[in-house]
Design an enzyme around this catalytic site. Structure first.
Site, short mmCIF file in Angstrom:
data_model
loop_
_atom_site.label_atom_id
_atom_site.label_comp_id
_atom_site.label_asym_id
_atom_site.label_seq_id
_atom_site.Cartn_x
_atom_site.Cartn_y
_atom_site.Cartn_z
N LYS A 137 0.80 -1.22 0.00
CA LYS A 137 0.00 0.00 0.00
C LYS A 137 0.84 1.28 0.00
O LYS A 137 0.40 2.31 -0.49
CB LYS A 137 -0.96 0.00 1.19
CG LYS A 137 -2.09 -1.02 1.07
CD LYS A 137 -3.07 -0.92 2.21
CE LYS A 137 -4.13 -1.99 2.09
NZ LYS A 137 -5.15 -1.93 3.13
N ASP A 162 -9.84 2.83 2.33
CA ASP A 162 -9.91 2.18 3.66
C ASP A 162 -10.53 3.14 4.69
O ASP A 162 -11.31 2.74 5.53
CB ASP A 162 -8.52 1.78 4.14
CG ASP A 162 -8.04 0.47 3.51
OD1 ASP A 162 -8.89 -0.34 3.10
OD2 ASP A 162 -6.82 0.27 3.43
N GLY A 165 -0.20 0.68 12.57
CA GLY A 165 0.25 0.31 11.22
C GLY A 165 -0.64 0.95 10.16
O GLY A 165 -1.27 1.99 10.38
N GLY A 166 -0.69 0.29 9.00
CA GLY A 166 -1.42 0.84 7.86
C GLY A 166 -2.90 1.04 8.12
O GLY A 166 -3.47 2.10 7.79
N ASN A 168 0.06 1.29 21.17
CA ASN A 168 0.78 0.37 20.28
C ASN A 168 1.91 -0.35 21.00
O ASN A 168 2.48 0.16 21.96
CB ASN A 168 1.35 1.13 19.07
CG ASN A 168 1.79 0.20 17.96
OD1 ASN A 168 1.05 -0.71 17.60
ND2 ASN A 168 2.99 0.40 17.44
N TYR A 195 -11.21 -9.63 10.16
CA TYR A 195 -12.46 -10.20 9.67
C TYR A 195 -12.40 -11.72 9.45
O TYR A 195 -13.38 -12.31 8.99
CB TYR A 195 -12.95 -9.49 8.41
CG TYR A 195 -11.95 -9.45 7.28
CD1 TYR A 195 -11.83 -10.51 6.39
CD2 TYR A 195 -11.13 -8.35 7.12
CE1 TYR A 195 -10.91 -10.48 5.38
CE2 TYR A 195 -10.19 -8.30 6.11
CZ TYR A 195 -10.09 -9.36 5.24
OH TYR A 195 -9.16 -9.32 4.24
P1 NAP Z 1 0.62 -3.42 9.76
O1 NAP Z 1 0.82 -2.17 8.98
O2 NAP Z 1 1.63 -4.51 9.66
O3 NAP Z 1 0.47 -2.98 11.32
C1 NAP Z 1 0.26 -3.94 12.32
C2 NAP Z 1 0.06 -3.23 13.67
O4 NAP Z 1 -0.33 -4.23 14.62
C3 NAP Z 1 1.31 -2.57 14.21
O5 NAP Z 1 0.94 -1.45 14.96
C4 NAP Z 1 1.90 -3.67 15.13
O6 NAP Z 1 2.63 -3.14 16.22
C5 NAP Z 1 0.64 -4.29 15.68
N1 NAP Z 1 0.83 -5.68 16.04
C6 NAP Z 1 1.17 -6.71 15.19
N2 NAP Z 1 1.23 -7.88 15.88
C7 NAP Z 1 0.91 -7.57 17.16
C8 NAP Z 1 0.81 -8.36 18.35
N3 NAP Z 1 1.03 -9.68 18.34
N4 NAP Z 1 0.47 -7.74 19.51
C9 NAP Z 1 0.24 -6.40 19.52
N5 NAP Z 1 0.33 -5.60 18.43
C10 NAP Z 1 0.66 -6.19 17.27
O7 NAP Z 1 -0.77 -4.12 9.39
P2 NAP Z 1 -2.12 -3.37 8.91
O8 NAP Z 1 -2.11 -3.20 7.44
O9 NAP Z 1 -2.34 -2.18 9.77
O10 NAP Z 1 -3.21 -4.52 9.22
C11 NAP Z 1 -3.60 -4.80 10.55
C12 NAP Z 1 -4.82 -5.75 10.50
O11 NAP Z 1 -5.91 -5.05 9.92
C13 NAP Z 1 -4.60 -7.00 9.65
O12 NAP Z 1 -5.16 -8.11 10.32
C14 NAP Z 1 -5.38 -6.71 8.38
O13 NAP Z 1 -5.88 -7.89 7.77
C15 NAP Z 1 -6.52 -5.86 8.93
N6 NAP Z 1 -7.13 -4.96 7.94
C16 NAP Z 1 -8.48 -5.05 7.78
C17 NAP Z 1 -9.10 -4.21 6.87
C18 NAP Z 1 -10.59 -4.32 6.69
O14 NAP Z 1 -11.09 -3.83 5.67
N7 NAP Z 1 -11.33 -4.87 7.63
C19 NAP Z 1 -8.35 -3.29 6.11
C20 NAP Z 1 -6.98 -3.21 6.32
C21 NAP Z 1 -6.37 -4.07 7.24
P3 NAP Z 1 4.20 -2.76 16.11
O15 NAP Z 1 4.25 -1.35 15.62
O16 NAP Z 1 4.70 -2.94 17.47
O17 NAP Z 1 4.79 -3.75 15.13
#
Ligand code: NAP
Length: 267
Positions: free
Chosen positions: A67, A103, A128-129, A149, A212
């Site tokens: 992204k 998003d 994150g994203g 976070n 989801y």
């Molecule tokens: P990302 O950019 O990799 O960010 C992940 C975030 O989660 C970071 O802040 C990370 O913390 C934290 N994290 C990861 N593992 C963790 C753990 N075990 N314990 C606590 N914190 C943890 O990922 P993203 O794109 O934001 O996606 C996050 C989730 O949202 C995914 O499951 C994705 O499938 C979902 N999502 C859903 C939609 C939707 O339409 N429903 C859209 C986008 C994303 P650190 O900074 O410490 O690494």
């Protein structure tokens, strides 16, 4: 035929083709539009984007992990996507590629049905994203946001950009005083875990999990048990797709058809 695509790595579990194709069928434009998915390795991202131009692909949904990276290959970035710093949607108009971020619209639509967001206290877990799009959308609506976070520096960077409070997960008990709690981490994805202790939830809250798969995560189950209002991650997925549908086809999406298809695919 107008071809639309999801790209990412991996891409196996993408629900977008099902959801968009069901919408095309419902509007009887499935003889004009088709939606596919393609797994793109990171070393091939640039040529994949050139391929969009070369093949005249109409629209592309960009998922993890591209992204941010994809932005440098596009001709134009819409102002919201620029502010968020991520693109999840590419529209091809005669070879000119414009990047959008739907998003944040998905988040606002998912939440908006339930609550007026102005001055509401919101806890966002994750930086994150997904959290970026959420913070951007809620900031626009005048919510008072605190980001929690695992890594403090990540929380700080995002919070400073949008003038929010921030903390590590050590002070998560504070969420009990918030109106809305949003999990924006992958915790709970295909596992029976929650990023928030059940004791930190209360029945007057709205609890939203961006995860989801499964449809009903541990966090959602806990929140339901307490009597809080819940918002499922698929609602965000649905509405970001609804906005893409309009961008790709020019037609309003058949939301109920797309919702039913999405929910069925998550069972
Ligand atoms: P990302 O950019 O990799 O960010 C992940 C975030 O989660 C970071 O802040 C990370 O913390 C934290 N994290 C990861 N593992 C963790 C753990 N075990 N314990 C606590 N914190 C943890 O990922 P993203 O794109 O934001 O996606 C996050 C989730 O949202 C995914 O499951 C994705 O499938 C979902 N999502 C859903 C939609 C939707 O339409 N429903 C859209 C986008 C994303 P650190 O900074 O410490 O690494």
């Amino acid at each position: 035929m107008n071809i639309c695509l999801s790209i990412g790595y991996p891409i196996i579990s993408s629900r977008s083709p099902l959801m968009h194709n069901a919408g095309y069928k419902k509007l009887r434009i499935d003889n004009q539009f088709i939606y596919l998915s393609a797994e793109v390795k990171s070393e091939n991202l640039k040529i994949a984007i050139d391929g969009i131009r070369g093949l005249g692909i109409r629209g592309v949904s960009v998922t993890m992990p591209y992204k941010k990276e994809v932005m440098k290959y596009l001709d134009k970035i819409d102002k919201d996507a620029k502010m968020i710093g991520a693109v999840n949607t590419i529209v091809n108009d005669g070879g000119k590629l414009t990047g959008f971020n739907t998003d944040y619209i998905g988040v606002l639509e998912a939440l908006g049905e339930k609550i007026n967001l102005k001055r509401k206290k919101v806890a966002i877990i994750g930086a994150g994203g997904a959290a970026r799009a959420i913070v951007y959308g809620l900031n626009k609506k005048g919510s008072v946001i605190k980001i929690f976070n695992r890594t403090l520096d990540q929380a700080k960077e995002l919070a400073q950009e949008f003038d929010c409070q921030f903390s590590t997960l050590d002070s998560l008990e504070e969420v009990i005083n918030m109106d809305i709690i949003i999990n924006a981490t992958p915790v709970g994805m295909n596992e029976d875990k929650s990023s928030i202790d059940k004791n930190f939830l209360n029945k007057n809250q709205i609890v939203f999990d961006v995860v989801y798969t499964p449809k009903e995560t541990r966090l959602i189950k806990d929140a339901k048990q307490i009597g809080a209002k819940v918002i499922f991650g698929y609602e965000m997925l649905l509405y970001q797709g609804v906005e893409q549908f309009k961008l790709y086809t020019g037609f309003d999406a058949p939301i109920e058809t797309m919702r039913k298809t999405l929910i069925k695919s998550l069972k």
